[in-house]
Every structure is written in C-alpha cells, then in structure tokens.
Design an enzyme around this catalytic site. Structure first.
Site, short mmCIF file in Angstrom:
data_model
loop_
_atom_site.label_atom_id
_atom_site.label_comp_id
_atom_site.label_asym_id
_atom_site.label_seq_id
_atom_site.Cartn_x
_atom_site.Cartn_y
_atom_site.Cartn_z
N SER A 22 52.50 5.31 34.81
CA SER A 22 53.55 6.10 35.48
C SER A 22 53.26 7.60 35.40
CB SER A 22 54.91 5.79 34.85
OG SER A 22 54.84 5.93 33.45
N ASN A 109 60.73 3.30 24.18
CA ASN A 109 61.95 2.85 24.88
C ASN A 109 63.11 3.82 24.68
OD1 ASN A 109 60.31 0.75 25.46
ND2 ASN A 109 61.40 -0.78 24.25
N THR A 154 90.19 13.14 66.96
CA THR A 154 90.14 11.79 66.41
C THR A 154 89.44 10.96 67.47
OG1 THR A 154 92.24 11.10 67.40
CG2 THR A 154 92.37 12.07 65.21
N HIS A 155 88.66 9.98 67.02
CA HIS A 155 87.85 9.17 67.94
C HIS A 155 86.92 10.04 68.79
CE1 HIS A 155 90.75 5.90 67.09
NE2 HIS A 155 91.65 6.86 67.18
N SER A 276 60.28 22.70 71.43
CA SER A 276 59.62 21.49 71.89
C SER A 276 58.21 21.84 72.34
CB SER A 276 60.40 20.91 73.07
OG SER A 276 59.57 20.09 73.86
N LYS A 282 63.72 24.23 75.27
CA LYS A 282 64.42 23.58 74.17
C LYS A 282 64.56 24.43 72.91
CE LYS A 282 65.62 19.57 74.23
NZ LYS A 282 65.46 18.39 73.83
N ASN A 284 66.00 23.05 69.35
CA ASN A 284 66.54 21.82 68.76
C ASN A 284 67.07 22.01 67.34
OD1 ASN A 284 65.83 20.31 71.05
ND2 ASN A 284 63.75 19.99 70.27
N GLU A 289 69.26 17.44 61.92
CA GLU A 289 68.88 16.03 62.15
C GLU A 289 68.12 15.45 60.97
OE1 GLU A 289 67.25 15.32 66.27
OE2 GLU A 289 67.74 17.44 66.45
N TYR A 316 64.99 -3.37 26.82
CA TYR A 316 64.08 -2.71 27.75
C TYR A 316 63.21 -3.71 28.49
CZ TYR A 316 60.42 0.19 29.75
OH TYR A 316 59.57 0.78 30.63
N LYS A 324 62.50 6.17 37.78
CA LYS A 324 62.11 7.57 37.87
C LYS A 324 61.79 8.05 39.29
CE LYS A 324 59.98 6.80 34.00
NZ LYS A 324 61.09 5.96 33.50
#
Ligand code: ARG
Length: 460
Positions: A22, A109, A154-155, A276, A282, A284, A289, A316, A324
């Site tokens: 690791s 551990n 709303t909606h 773009s 463009k 963007n 995003e 363990y 991690k």
C-alpha cells in the site's frame, strides 16, 4: 528480509508484493505515522519499557527521517509494504538496535488505525475551514442582494417571487450543516486506539492516556477488538463529504441553468469558464459540470467502503487497507471542488434585471392575488379557483395578471379594487412574506446576521 520474514522459507512472489503493498498511496500518512511513533516511543521510555536512551534515539531518528521525506530524499520500497514498515525499516537502518525496540507493545493494526484517525481529524478540520470560506462568499452575495427579486421555483416552474439573498442563504444553511457534520466527524475520529495491539491489547504496562495526551486526542478507545476494526470514522468523513458534494452539485446544476441563454440570470467570469474547440461562440460552465460529475466519485468512495466493511469478521482484516484510497480520493475531490467552486461563485455576475423579469413573467404573484381576495373576505379555496380562471385567461391573452385593467379584473371578482396593483406587485409579494425564515428583506437580514454570528463562533 521482510520485517516479518522470520517464519517464512521463501521470498514473497513479486506479484504479491505488487498486489498487497500500500506504500504507493499510504505514504501520504508519513506525518501521522511518525508523530504516532514518536509519542509511542516517548511513552515506552517514560514507562521504562525500553531504555530512555533508546527512546531518545528513536525520537531523534524519526525526526530526521521526517525531514528527509519532506525534502524528497527518501525512496520508499514496495518490498517494505506500507508506510509503517518503510519508516520502521529506515529507522533500523539508521540507528540500529534502538530502532528495533520501537514496535514494542504495538501492532500495525492499531498503528494504522491511529494514523487514519489523525488524518481524518486533519481532513475534517480542513474541510470545515473551506466550507466556512464558501459561507462567507454566500453572506457577501446575500448582503448585496436582499432586494434583488427573482423567481423561486418548484418543479422547475416559476412559483413565487423570492430574492437572490434568500436563495443564497438557503445554501448557507446547507453548508453550515456540512460544517457541523465535519465537526462531528472530528469528534468521532478523536479517539486514540494505540494499546489495542493486534487485537487483544498487550502485556506491557503501556500508558495509553499519556499517548493520547501527547498526540492531542481527547479519549482512548475502550475495546481492543473495536480499536483495530473500527472504520466508522472514515465512513463518517465519506458521508459528510458526500453530503457536501451533493449540495455543491445541486448548486452547480442551478448555476449551469442560470448561465444558459434561456435564463441569463448569471454570467460566469471568463476565468472560470471554458471554450469549445469547434464552436467559436461557446463559453461553457465546465467547472460546475465537473463538480457535479465528481460528486459521483465521492458517493462511490462511501458506497465502496461500506460494502468492503459489511462482511468483515472481527478484528483486523486486510480488506480494511481499501479504506485509504477511498478516503484520500474523497478528501482530494472535496477540497478541490470547494476551492474552485468558491472561486467560480465569488466571480459570478448576477443579472438582476433578468431575474426581475423572470419573476414578473411567470404568474409568480398568483398566490398573492388569491390571498388578496381572501383578505377581502373570500374563502381561500374559492379564491384559488377565481385566480385559476384569471391565469387561464391571461395565458390566452399573453398577459400578466397586473396587465389587466381594474374593470377586467372585476369580471372575475367584484372584490378586486384599486389596491390590488400594489398588493400584488413583486415588491409586496416579497416584503409581505414576513415570517421567520421567509424572504422579506428584513427577515433575510436577520438570517444574514445570525449566520455571521454562527460562523464567527464556529470552531473544531
Ligand atoms: N497497510 C495495512 C493497512 O493499511 C496496515 C496494517 C497491516 N496489518 C496486517 N496485519 N497486515 O491496513
């Protein structure tokens, strides 16, 4: 030979070294690992478990190793598996026999549990600090816009008028809850597990409280099995990070919409937008995003770790090493997202004229028109129907409610009078929503003031 190589007759297969090591990712725990070892060695010396001179040599050796890692002078070895054994091996190479006494009364551990707890304590503090910066930005925008009328939705359909300040303060509430959650994460991580050993504690007379004190922990763990197998505090961080990313993502979605040509409520700064490669016109909202997109990764980190943990027997198991990468990925994603989002939001230009036009155009004062009739004595359900007919008429005529003359209005109800034009103005619709937590400018000013106080008093 490996530090644990005594009972083995063969070298580890290279495939296994590559698979289970690791060090490539847990090397980022070296500060925590070294601080933990310094505290452990200091306590061992104080308790007379190892000679005082050896404890001193260990502490000095570890400090030097830390400096060398800081300076980029240390080459970690895959063969030494993880950060714990890399540091220990280096120490033994440098100071000899004294270094071999460091691991007395300790296991990797409880060592890895300690390191992760220290990391999560730092990470939760760091996150709440960045969230606080974002909250300050929200307060700044809110203060300047308590009278900036915009449509509330709303909606995703225009519903009732609110103000930009009120909208920003909704996000303030969300991010202040995230800060509170990070504070709870800190408290859950703030428990010192050394002394749990591999799983069953240790026969040495350790002073666990002393180690906790040296490392700034407020409590020690109460069960050695739980001490090494508990990763709830990592899940807590991942959930708190997920909740914050979810909030950022919702905010990004709104900014993306508001930034469209159709809405034009906001103009993103050139420095926080992208172009773009083919379409010259463009600009963007890639940053927003991407934050929305990266939210999925953090949810994945949480779901992944919960799934890893769900089948594990005490205590363990190596599966837990998987905690991690999830933790580091979530931390990196959250930190980067918060920083870049704050930069983007604080440089946005809000188009108040388009917001006002949006509020006026979508029958957002229809509820107020019904309430007007109620105040003149009509039952609410009847008023709702009258205004419904009125709105239908206006849609056919392509008009707003207040475009009609009083005579036209009276054909829908005799209760309409000259004062309707004031009572249903956008300004009145917002100002009259004068309840605690409502959008009336005085109420939002109260919310801003309370928010500032809360933010000043917040600490982990
Ligand atoms: N690298 C390991 C981890 O992250 C450290 C603990 C290893 N313990 C063991 N018994 N193999 O979980």
């Amino acid at each position: 030979m490996k530090l644990w190589g005594g009972r083995f007759e063969k070298k580890t297969d290279g495939l296994v070294d590559d698979f289970h090591s690791s060090i490539t990712f847990d090397k980022r725990l070296y500060h925590q690992d070294i601080a933990g070892s310094i505290a452990h060695a200091t306590m061992l010396g104080e308790q007379g478990i190892i000679p005082k001179a050896d404890a001193d040599a260990i502490v000095a050796g570890l400090r030097a190793i830390e400096q060398d890692i800081d300076a980029g002078h240390v080459q970690f070895e895959l063969d030494a598996e993880d950060i714990h054994m890399n540091v220990e091996k280096l120490l033994i190479e440098r100071i000899g026999d004294a270094g071999k006494r460091l691991h007395t009364g300790r296991s990797r551990n409880d060592q890895v549990a300690l390191d992760c707890r220290m990391y999560v304590k730092d990470a939760s503090k760091e996150a709440s600090g960045l969230m606080a910066e974002l909250c300050h930005t929200l307060l700044t925008i809110a203060k300047a816009n308590t009278a900036t009328i915009m449509p509330g939705y709303t909606h995703l359909q225009r519903a009732q008028p609110i103000t930009l300040a009120h909208h920003m303060m909704a996000y303030f509430q969300m991010f202040s809850r995230d800060m509170q959650r990070m504070k709870e994460v800190y408290a859950h991580a703030d428990v010192m597990p050394l002394g749990s050993g591999a799983l069953a504690g240790t026969t040495y007379p350790l002073n666990r409280e002393r180690v906790a004190e040296l490392l700034g922990f407020s409590a020690i763990s109460m069960n050695s099995l739980d001490g090494v197998s508990d990763r709830d505090f990592v899940c807590d961080y991942l959930y708190a990070a997920s909740a914050c990313m979810m909030h950022l993502s919702r905010f990004c979605e709104e900014l993306i919409l508001w930034n469209t040509h159709e809405f034009r409520f906001v103009e993103m700064d050139d420095a926080f937008a992208t172009g773009s490669s083919i379409m010259p016109q463009k600009k963007n909202p890639d940053v927003a995003e991407l934050i929305r997109g990266k939210t999925g990764r953090v949810f994945g980190d949480l779901t992944g770790l919960l799934t890893t943990l769900k089948g594990l027997p005490l205590a363990y198991n190596k599966d837990m090493q998987e905690d991690k990468e999830a933790l580091f990925d979530a931390r990196d994603t959250l930190v980067k997202s918060l920083v870049v989002f704050n930069g983007m939001l604080s440089t946005c230009t809000f188009r108040s004229e388009n917001m006002a036009r949006g509020a006026e155009g979508g029958f957002t004062n229809a509820t107020d028109a019904a309430d007007y009739l109620v105040k003149k004595g009509m039952p609410f359900r009847d008023a709702h129907a009258v205004i419904g007919h009125l709105v239908l008429h206006c849609i056919k005529e392509n008009k707003a409610i207040l475009d009609l003359s009083l005579d036209e209005l009276k054909t829908f109800s005799e209760l309409f009078d000259e004062d309707v034009f004031e009572a249903c103005s956008m300004h009145a619709c917002v100002t009259l929503r004068d309840v605690p937590g409502g959008p009336a400018p005085n109420r939002v000013k109260d919310a801003i003031e309370a928010g500032e106080k809360w933010l000043d008093a917040f600490s982990i």
